[in-house]
Design a protein around this motif. Structure first.
Motif, short mmCIF file in Angstrom:
data_model
loop_
_atom_site.label_atom_id
_atom_site.label_comp_id
_atom_site.label_asym_id
_atom_site.label_seq_id
_atom_site.Cartn_x
_atom_site.Cartn_y
_atom_site.Cartn_z
N PRO A 500 0.84 -1.21 0.00
CA PRO A 500 0.00 0.00 0.00
C PRO A 500 0.87 1.26 0.00
O PRO A 500 1.83 1.34 0.76
N VAL A 501 0.53 2.21 -0.85
CA VAL A 501 1.34 3.41 -1.04
C VAL A 501 1.31 4.26 0.24
O VAL A 501 0.25 4.55 0.78
N ASN A 502 2.52 4.65 0.68
CA ASN A 502 2.61 5.45 1.91
C ASN A 502 2.64 6.94 1.54
O ASN A 502 3.69 7.57 1.50
N THR A 503 1.46 7.48 1.25
CA THR A 503 1.40 8.90 0.80
C THR A 503 1.77 9.85 1.93
O THR A 503 2.25 10.95 1.67
N ARG A 504 1.55 9.45 3.17
CA ARG A 504 1.87 10.34 4.31
C ARG A 504 3.37 10.63 4.33
O ARG A 504 3.79 11.79 4.45
N VAL A 505 4.16 9.59 4.21
CA VAL A 505 5.62 9.77 4.22
C VAL A 505 6.07 10.51 2.97
O VAL A 505 6.92 11.42 3.03
#
Length: 1085
Positions: A500-505
């Protein structure tokens, strides 16, 4: 003068064994008085000495008469430039005061205090301070106790003049000399004054303070160690270099005093590590200061050797060389203390301190070699466990400096210790520590390369999953990115963009990634879109969108901006509705917040977004609309004008896609067309004539694509500019475009334009008088639309009628008649009967007009009027004019009547096909259709068409008169190609609409045969039209059923001909959309 000098010398050499009596004084004192006025320094000095000694040899009462004449000379000597004279004079004053008491010198103390604060020169202040010290000593300790608090307080003040402060600090130079041990209680209170003065901005104050400090050290060494040393220690580490310099000097004096060396010798040697200290001096210093304090003092001195100011470096090196016997050994002894200080310095907010500490560290590693690393690194690791944030921050900076001064091999050897230290520091709770750790990481990466990434980044990424450390680890990653984004990003991006893409980081790191981010957009953008698509409609959607926006808004270079725009637009073209929504949502967020100039991409953007206004997804429509709005509202006038051509093209493309339907994106509630309206409005108002025309036509296209409901809020914004520009002098092409748009708007929103009715009527009537025929024809159409929202139409009819009667130009008159016809269509029922009667009379009088156009236009008006006449008026018009006997009547009149009849059948079929008139109408129509004159025959054939369609629609196929069918067949076979062509077109028009019932096969058969014959006609127009008419008659656009039912009753030859014709052209024609052409030739074009 020589005699005076000789005399004074004799006096000084004389040994008195008894008091000097009054007569002897009378001889001596004049000589002394004259001596004070002598230029010679020696003479004045001897005079002062004699006066000073005199008080022990004479009686007070004998001497007092001479005071007024001696004191001025003594005061002058006290301010003498020669220090010796000042010293002797001060002592003389002290002796006089001691001998005669304070009461004899009332004005002396005030004068001394005043001179002490003199602005004249430091010599005066020095003399006054010396004199005052001697006088106070003569008066005793009580006087000192009384005066000292004021002196200390004044010397401590910051807000007084520097020369005053200088005078008072000079007291601290001379009072220790005069009072000796009795002054010891005051050493403590005056030290802060001296230290404060050491940092004074005036050099003379600093020099005085330094001399005072040196006097305290030389006279009260033991007291100074307890009181002055702590202050000097702090001074060594002060932010101000002057305090550091003075502190080194004073500390040097103190250490010299303790170790018993003078410190006056030169220390300039080839090597900076040559030492002059001895084991004995080292022992003395440790004995006096204690090991801990000695370590602190020497650490401060060693750091001073790396100071940014040359004078501090020189002074520190001088003291170090004299008091230290062996530099490497001493360094090892003081290493822990030195490191604790260094860590604090390295994390200081003062840049000077950080530089000093960094230089000291580098120097340390160079001096002691890499073998010192095993000793240093444990100290640093311990420092990282400290509660003090500045020490932890210092550890990181220290590590960086050590790595700069060490070989790669040495760093690799200690990487097992270094890496965990850096790793831990990167997740420190304090931001300053994490920031410093990132710089250490940068240095580590520069030294050992890719291994640094493998050793540190995976752990940081893992700590992101831990709630307690995730916030710090995330910031640690951010700090690492800030210093080493080009190396770190290629490592992180694949890990962060894997599902799952870690958009927060990604969002957090993008803020510091800089241009390096652009290289990875090809991977990042699809990952963002995919992640946002998965979260659409969920509670996490807003946060996800915010993260995506943060990433793309952090891209600030042109290449990156182009990639973002092109890739997101490309994603909007895909079949996946979720991706389309995700991409246009990100685009919307980007353009509503970006401050970058994206003007180079505006055309491409608008084109792509306009296409999305036809998307089936309501959310895509809304986001696209908002994005267009964000872009257009930031455009300046010049940019808006440059977009008009492209915008019109996009509107035409959208119209082609929706095929006559409304464009969903223009019909959104509370939004409508306001997203593009400013651009088109600007084009109409300020563009060049070509741009005005283009903008008006584009507006027309927008009106067609928009529902009335969605247009209403923008009616004022659209109509105002159109009316305004129509009133100006522009070319006919601009005016026709504006009139077309207004007509479309009237047809769409009608009553919403009621407020503009007066201006519109004036504008249209003025346009009816225009020199351009095209403008006049458009104005006639516009007026026909306007009249539908008119409530009081009589003045308009009256005005038009008088304009028609008075028109001299036939071109203007015919377009006026056309306007009247359109107005009759829209408001014939509203007009007053009297005015209607006048109109009818005028028009009937023009049915035989010499000019074809006028005749045809007036006939059209008469035909339209028939729908609104009362029964009596209609009877009168039909019997006396339209259906009247034509024998002996001029052909032009007959032509006019036949035209009027055709239009009357078209516009008022129910009245004309009633029992009263039906047979007369049929006869008249057939009579016209068989006339010799082609124009009359053509109007008769048209009338047959209107009649046939009415019969088909009202009574079905069986109600059609066979005579009409027969006449149609004859006309199709007429010798005149014009008649054949008109007949074909009329038949095509009758049968082209699906709602018109189909003809019976028995009626169609003869027509089909005649038309098949015409498919081989010599005239190309007749041939082409016959094929279109066949398609219409056989209803081939609805399927082949009609053709099959006809084939069943046709003979083989006709069938063959039909099959061949079908293959050749009918099949192709039936696949194309039908024409909307009008067969009414009385409407001018």
């Amino acid at each position: 003068m020589e005699a005076t000098h000789h005399c004074l010398q004799t006096l000084l050499d004389t040994k008195f064994v008894h008091f000097i009596d009054a007569p002897s004084l009378a001889l001596i004192m004049p000589i002394v008085q004259r001596a004070f006025q002598d230029r010679s320094t020696d003479t004045r000095k001897m005079a002062a000495q004699i006066i000073g000694n005199m008080y022990s040899l004479t009686d007070q009462k004998d001497l007092s008469p001479y005071l007024p004449s001696v004191i001025p000379g003594l005061k002058a000597s006290l301010l003498d430039p020669v220090p010796e004279v000042r010293t002797v004079s001060a002592k003389a004053l002290g002796a006089m005061v001691k001998g005669m008491g304070e009461s004899s010198f009332d004005d002396l103390l005030p004068w001394l205090m005043e001179t002490l604060a003199s602005e004249q020169s430091s010599v005066d202040r020095s003399g006054a301070a010396q004199g005052l010290a001697e006088v106070m000593a003569a008066l005793g300790v009580e006087k000192l106790d009384k005066l000292m608090p004021d002196v200390v307080q004044t010397a401590s003040k910051v807000d007084i003049a520097s020369h005053v402060r200088d005078g008072y600090i000079m007291m601290f130079i001379y009072l220790p000399l005069t009072f000796g041990e009795k002054f010891t209680p005051y050493v403590g209170p005056i030290i802060p004054c001296i230290l404060k003065a050491l940092a004074d901005e005036n050099e003379y104050v600093r020099d005085t303070a330094l001399r005072a400090g040196q006097r305290i050290i030389s006279m009260y060494a033991e007291t100074a160690i307890a009181l002055l040393l702590p202050e000097l220690e702090q001074g060594l580490f002060d932010d101000l270099w002057r305090i550091r310099f003075s502190s080194v000097q004073l500390l040097g004096d103190l250490l010299f005093h303790i170790s018993g060396v003078t410190g006056k010798m030169t220390t300039e040697t080839a090597s900076e590590d040559d030492n002059f200290g001895t084991a004995q001096s080292t022992k003395a210093i440790i004995g006096a200061l204690g090991a801990e304090r000695r370590n602190r003092v020497l650490s401060g001195l060693y750091m001073g050797r790396s100071d940014i100011q040359l004078v501090v470096r020189q002074a520190s090196l001088h003291v170090w060389k004299i008091v230290v016997s062996n530099t490497p050994r001493t360094l090892r002894e003081i290493l822990p203390t030195l490191f604790t200080l260094l860590l604090g310095f390295l994390a200081s907010t003062c840049p000077d301190k950080r530089t000093i500490a960094a230089r000291t560290l580098g120097d340390l590693v160079k001096k002691l070699g890499e073998k010192i690393l095993p000793e240093i690194i444990p100290i640093l690791e311990e420092g990282l466990r400290s509660d003090k944030s500045d020490e932890r921050q210092g550890v990181c900076i220290g590590l960086s400096e050590i790595m700069k001064s060490t070989s790669k091999d040495a760093v690799l050897v200690f990487s097992e210790s270094l890496v965990p230290t850096v790793r831990k520091a990167l997740c420190d709770p304090l931001e300053e520590v994490r920031e410093a750790a990132a710089k250490t990481f940068e240095q580590l990466h520069a030294t050992i390369g890719h291994q640094a990434l493998d050793d540190i980044l995976p752990t940081l990424l893992k700590q992101l999953e831990n709630e307690e450390t995730s916030e710090f680890a995330l910031d640690g990653l951010k700090q690492v990115m800030a210093v080493k984004s080009r190396s770190v990003l290629p490592y992180l991006v694949p890990k962060l963009t894997a599902p799952p893409v870690n958009t927060r980081v990604l969002a957090f790191l993008s803020a510091v990634a800089g241009d390096a981010l652009t290289r990875h957009l090809g991977v990042i953008l699809p990952a963002l879109l995919s992640s946002l698509k998965d979260k659409l409609g969920s509670e996490e959607c807003l946060q996800e969108l915010s993260n995506c926006q943060t990433v793309i808004l952090s891209v600030e270079d042109e290449v990156g901006q182009r990639i973002i725009i092109e890739d997101l637009l490309e994603a909007t073209r895909g079949a996946d509705a979720g991706l389309r929504q995700a991409s246009v949502t990100i685009l919307n967020g980007y353009f509503s917040r970006t401050r970058l100039d994206y003007s180079a991409h505006t055309r491409m953007l608008l084109s792509g977004l306009m296409r999305l206004l036809n998307d089936p997804n309501p959310e895509v429509l809304s986001q696209s609309w908002d994005t267009i709005n964000s872009i257009t509202k930031k455009l300046d006038a010049g940019s808006q004008l440059s977009l008009i051509d492209d915008l019109h093209r996009d509107i035409r493309s959208a119209a082609a896609e929706v095929r006559g339907q409304h464009l969903p994106g223009f019909c959104l509630p509370k939004k409508g067309v306001t997203c593009i309206l400013p651009v088109l409005r600007e084009g109409v108002l300020t563009g060049s004539p070509e741009q005005k025309e283009e903008a008006a036509r584009a507006l027309g296209g927008v009106i067609k694509l928009t529902s009335a409901e969605a247009l209403r809020p923008s009616v004022v914004n659209i109509t105002g500019p159109l009316i305004r520009i129509l009133g100006d002098r522009f070319s006919w092409s601009v005016k026709t475009a504006l009139l077309d748009t207004l007509t479309l708007l009237l047809a769409k929103v009608g009553i919403a334009l009621k407020p503009f009715l007066p201006q519109l009527q004036t504008t249209f009537l003025k346009a009816l008088q225009d020199s351009s025929r095209a403008v006049r024809l458009r104005a006639a159409e516009s007026l026909g639309q306007l009249v539908s929202i008119h409530t009081k139409v009589d003045p308009l009819f009256t005005e038009q009628l008088s304009a028609i009667r008075s028109a001299e130009d036939s071109g203007v008159r015919e377009t006026m008649l056309q306007a009247l016809r359109f107005v009759i269509q829209g408001a014939g029922a509203k007009v007053d009967p009297t005015i209607r009667k006048n109109i009818t009379t005028t028009l009937l009088g023009m049915l035989g007009h010499d000019e074809d156009a006028t005749r045809m236009a007036s006939a059209g008006c008469v035909g339209e009027l028939c729908a609104f006449l009362s029964e009596e008026e209609l009877k009168n018009v039909l019997q006396q004019h339209v259906l009247a006997d034509v024998s002996g009547v001029d052909w032009m009149v007959r032509h006019g009547r036949s035209l009027a009849l055709a239009i009357a059948v078209k516009s008022a079929p129910d009245q004309l096909c009633s029992e009263e008139y039906s047979s007369s109408v049929l006869e008249a129509v057939l009579s016209s259709a068989t006339a010799d004159r082609i124009p009359i025959a053509c109007s008769g054939i048209r009338a047959m068409g209107y009649l046939m369609r009415h019969q088909l629609r009202s009574g079905g196929p069986e109600s059609i008169s066979p005579r009409i069918i027969t006449q149609f067949i004859k006309s199709l076979q007429n010798q005149s190609s014009d008649i054949r062509l008109v007949t074909e077109r009329v038949l095509w028009w009758v049968c082209k609409e699906a709602e018109t019932p189909a003809l019976e096969p028995s009626l169609v058969k003869p027509l089909i045969k005649a038309l098949l014959d015409n498919t081989k006609d010599k005239n190309t127009s007749v041939r082409a039209q016959s094929e279109h008419t066949l398609v219409s008659l056989l209803r081939l656009r609805q399927g082949e059923d009609g053709m099959q039912s006809i084939s069943a009753i046709l003979d083989s030859a006709s069938n063959e001909l039909l099959s061949e014709c079908y293959r050749r052209s009918l099949k192709k024609i039936s696949s194309l959309p039908d024409s909307n052409e009008e067969i009414d030739d009385t409407i001018l074009t």
